[in-house]
Design an enzyme around this catalytic site. Structure first.
Site, PDB file in Angstrom:
ATOM      1  N   HIS A  90       0.819  -1.211   0.000  1.00  0.00           N
ATOM      2  CA  HIS A  90       0.000   0.000   0.000  1.00  0.00           C
ATOM      3  C   HIS A  90       0.854   1.263   0.000  1.00  0.00           C
ATOM      4  CE1 HIS A  90      -3.252  -2.718   0.921  1.00  0.00           C
ATOM      5  NE2 HIS A  90      -2.679  -3.075   2.058  1.00  0.00           N
ATOM      6  N   HIS A 115       5.350   6.872   6.665  1.00  0.00           N
ATOM      7  CA  HIS A 115       5.080   6.366   5.316  1.00  0.00           C
ATOM      8  C   HIS A 115       4.622   7.514   4.433  1.00  0.00           C
ATOM      9  CE1 HIS A 115       1.191   6.194   7.468  1.00  0.00           C
ATOM     10  NE2 HIS A 115       0.750   6.698   6.324  1.00  0.00           N
ATOM     11  N   HIS A 117       2.269   8.972   0.870  1.00  0.00           N
ATOM     12  CA  HIS A 117       1.146   8.824  -0.070  1.00  0.00           C
ATOM     13  C   HIS A 117       1.478   9.668  -1.288  1.00  0.00           C
ATOM     14  CE1 HIS A 117      -1.489   6.931   2.991  1.00  0.00           C
ATOM     15  NE2 HIS A 117      -0.825   7.715   3.824  1.00  0.00           N
ATOM     16  N   GLU A 129      -3.139  13.384   0.662  1.00  0.00           N
ATOM     17  CA  GLU A 129      -4.419  12.958   1.214  1.00  0.00           C
ATOM     18  C   GLU A 129      -5.216  14.170   1.689  1.00  0.00           C
ATOM     19  OE1 GLU A 129      -3.576   9.355   3.839  1.00  0.00           O
ATOM     20  OE2 GLU A 129      -4.569   8.658   2.013  1.00  0.00           O
ATOM     21  N   HIS A 142       3.450  10.925   6.433  1.00  0.00           N
ATOM     22  CA  HIS A 142       2.801  10.759   7.729  1.00  0.00           C
ATOM     23  C   HIS A 142       3.775  10.133   8.720  1.00  0.00           C
ATOM     24  CE1 HIS A 142      -1.438  10.656   5.718  1.00  0.00           C
ATOM     25  NE2 HIS A 142      -1.001  11.883   5.912  1.00  0.00           N
ATOM     26  N   THR A 224      -6.017   6.720   7.665  1.00  0.00           N
ATOM     27  CA  THR A 224      -6.545   6.957   6.314  1.00  0.00           C
ATOM     28  C   THR A 224      -6.583   5.663   5.501  1.00  0.00           C
ATOM     29  OG1 THR A 224      -4.371   7.515   5.407  1.00  0.00           O
ATOM     30  CG2 THR A 224      -5.683   9.331   6.318  1.00  0.00           C
TER      31      THR A 224
END
Ligand SMILES: *[C@@H]1O[C@H](CO)[C@@H](O)[C@H](O)[C@H]1NC(C)=O
Ligand SMILES: *[C@@H]1O[C@H](CO)[C@@H](O)[C@H](O)[C@H]1NC(C)=O
Length: 394
Positions: A90, A115, A117, A129, A142, A224
């Site tokens: 992910h 991590h 996004h 996000e 994050h 999230t």
């Protein structure tokens, strides 16, 4: 009878298997069969009323003067122990040492992991996000912490309100390479496929954060990703960090969400959730929108000097105007006395007094004539004495 019983058992087993699959077994994705809109069918919290991310509408935020700057603890003291970088299918995750933490919140929080996004279309095509006034950044970092004052570990904290604190850092694309992010990006090629793990040299995690840790948005939200527990105290920094276009393109194109063994390779892209309804929640800011950003001492000095120069300039201009007006007024009086037809004011259909007052003028005119003479010879500074007008002292 026996066969019927077996049949019923089989049917029950089948029904149970299809109706209640273990949530951990579900392979969720951002698009596709178990995409974002289906998450809540398998992970009920994803359909809750305090979900993340959100769009921050700055005009609807509320200033909370009690929100002090967040203080990263031990972010720069990485020691010699390497970090672990992991592709979980992910995102790319870095597990963080437990001596890293966060202060400045109502409790002490201990770091767990960080991590990213991102999107797929390069700069200005989304990827973050959180959004601010509807605008996306290109990526988002994050840093996840758990409340180590109230809970013994991450798994105990992650289901509790006030259990987690996540720092959200919006990433935009600029001209310059951000060397701090190369500590991650340079190793992505070694975890191309899901489930791959690699040790990387430890580095100063604080260099990934914006400089200004005092200005941020604060709200109560959730993870999230599934299981979307509503346990997160969010801190979204106002200042964004910059990476280069090349760095963004690497982030967007190196990783796969598929495993090495999977016959179909799937790029790991657009791993961001769409913004969720704010519902009853309020987004607080640590800074007041009206007063603008805090000023450095240099800026304050510049403003003070600027204002002083402006005042002096204004005084000079006002003096000049007053002087000019007086000069022309005197000139006018003089021309009236001399009865010159060349004066521009005489040409105008002015309602200046008709001949009668003229006869009374000579004495005053003589005084004023002296004024004119004085004015023309003396410099500006000396001129205050003969003028009785109150307007000359601003
Ligand atoms: C976390 O803490 C809970 C409660 O003390 C405990 O039951 C659980 O085993 C712990 N989990 C881990 C992974 O240490
Ligand atoms: C978050 O929720 C708690 C109640 O659980 C409340 O005390 C706190 O003020 C909320 N924080 C924000 C930023 O809304």
């Amino acid at each position: 009878m026996d066969s019927l019983g077996l049949f019923i058992l089989l049917m029950l087993g089948c029904f149970q298997w299809t109706a209640a699959p273990a949530a951990e077994e579900i392979t969720w994705t951002y698009t596709g069969l178990v995409g974002q809109s289906e998450w809540s069918e398998y992970f009920p919290d994803c359909g809750g009323t305090s979900q993340s991310p959100i769009d921050v509408v700055t005009t609807q935020t509320k200033y909370d003067p009690s929100l002090i700057p967040v203080i990263p603890l031990g972010y720069s003291q990485h020691g010699n122990k390497p970090f672990t970088l992991y592709n979980n299918g992910h995102t790319a995750v870095i597990e963080l040492p437990e001596w890293m933490g966060l202060e400045g919140l109502p409790w002490l929080f201990t770091a767990v992991q960080m991590h990213l996004h991102w999107g797929s279309g390069g700069p200005s095509h989304g990827g973050s996000e959180h959004t601010i006034n509807g605008l996306s950044a290109d990526a988002e970092l994050h840093v996840v912490h758990y409340n180590s004052e109230l809970y013994p570990n991450m798994s105990a904290a992650m289901t509790q309100r006030d259990g987690l604190a996540v720092l959200g850092i919006l990433i935009v694309t600029g001209e310059e390479t951000n060397p701090a992010f190369n500590n991650i990006i340079n190793y992505l090629s070694r975890i191309k496929h899901a489930d791959q793990k690699v040790s990387i040299p430890a580095f100063d995690v604080q260099t990934l954060l914006p400089k200004d840790l005092g200005r941020y948005y604060r709200y109560n939200g959730s993870l999230t990703t599934p299981p979307c527990y509503q346990s997160v105290i969010w801190t979204l920094f106002h200042e964004r960090v910059q990476i280069s276009k090349a760095q963004l393109l690497k982030l967007e194109t190196i990783l796969y969400s598929s495993k090495v063994s999977d016959p179909d390779k799937m790029l790991l892209q657009d791993n961001y959730r769409t913004t969720q309804p704010l519902n009853h929640r309020v987004v607080f800011t640590s800074f007041s929108a009206e007063s603008g950003k805090e000023l450095s001492s240099g800026e304050v000095t510049a403003i003070v000097i600027g204002v002083m120069c402006g005042c002096v300039g204004l005084a000079v201009i006002v003096r000049f105007i007053v002087k000019t007006i007086r000069f022309f007024t005197l000139l006018h009086h003089e021309t009236v006395v001399v009865n010159s037809s060349t004066s521009s004011w005489d040409v105008l259909p002015s309602n200046r007094p008709a001949p009668m007052p003229r006869t009374k003028e000579p004495e005053k005119a003589k005084e004023k004539k002296q004024d004119v003479a004085l004015n023309s010879t003396s410099e500006a500074e000396k001129k205050e004495e003969p003028s009785p007008s109150p307007q000359t002292e601003p």
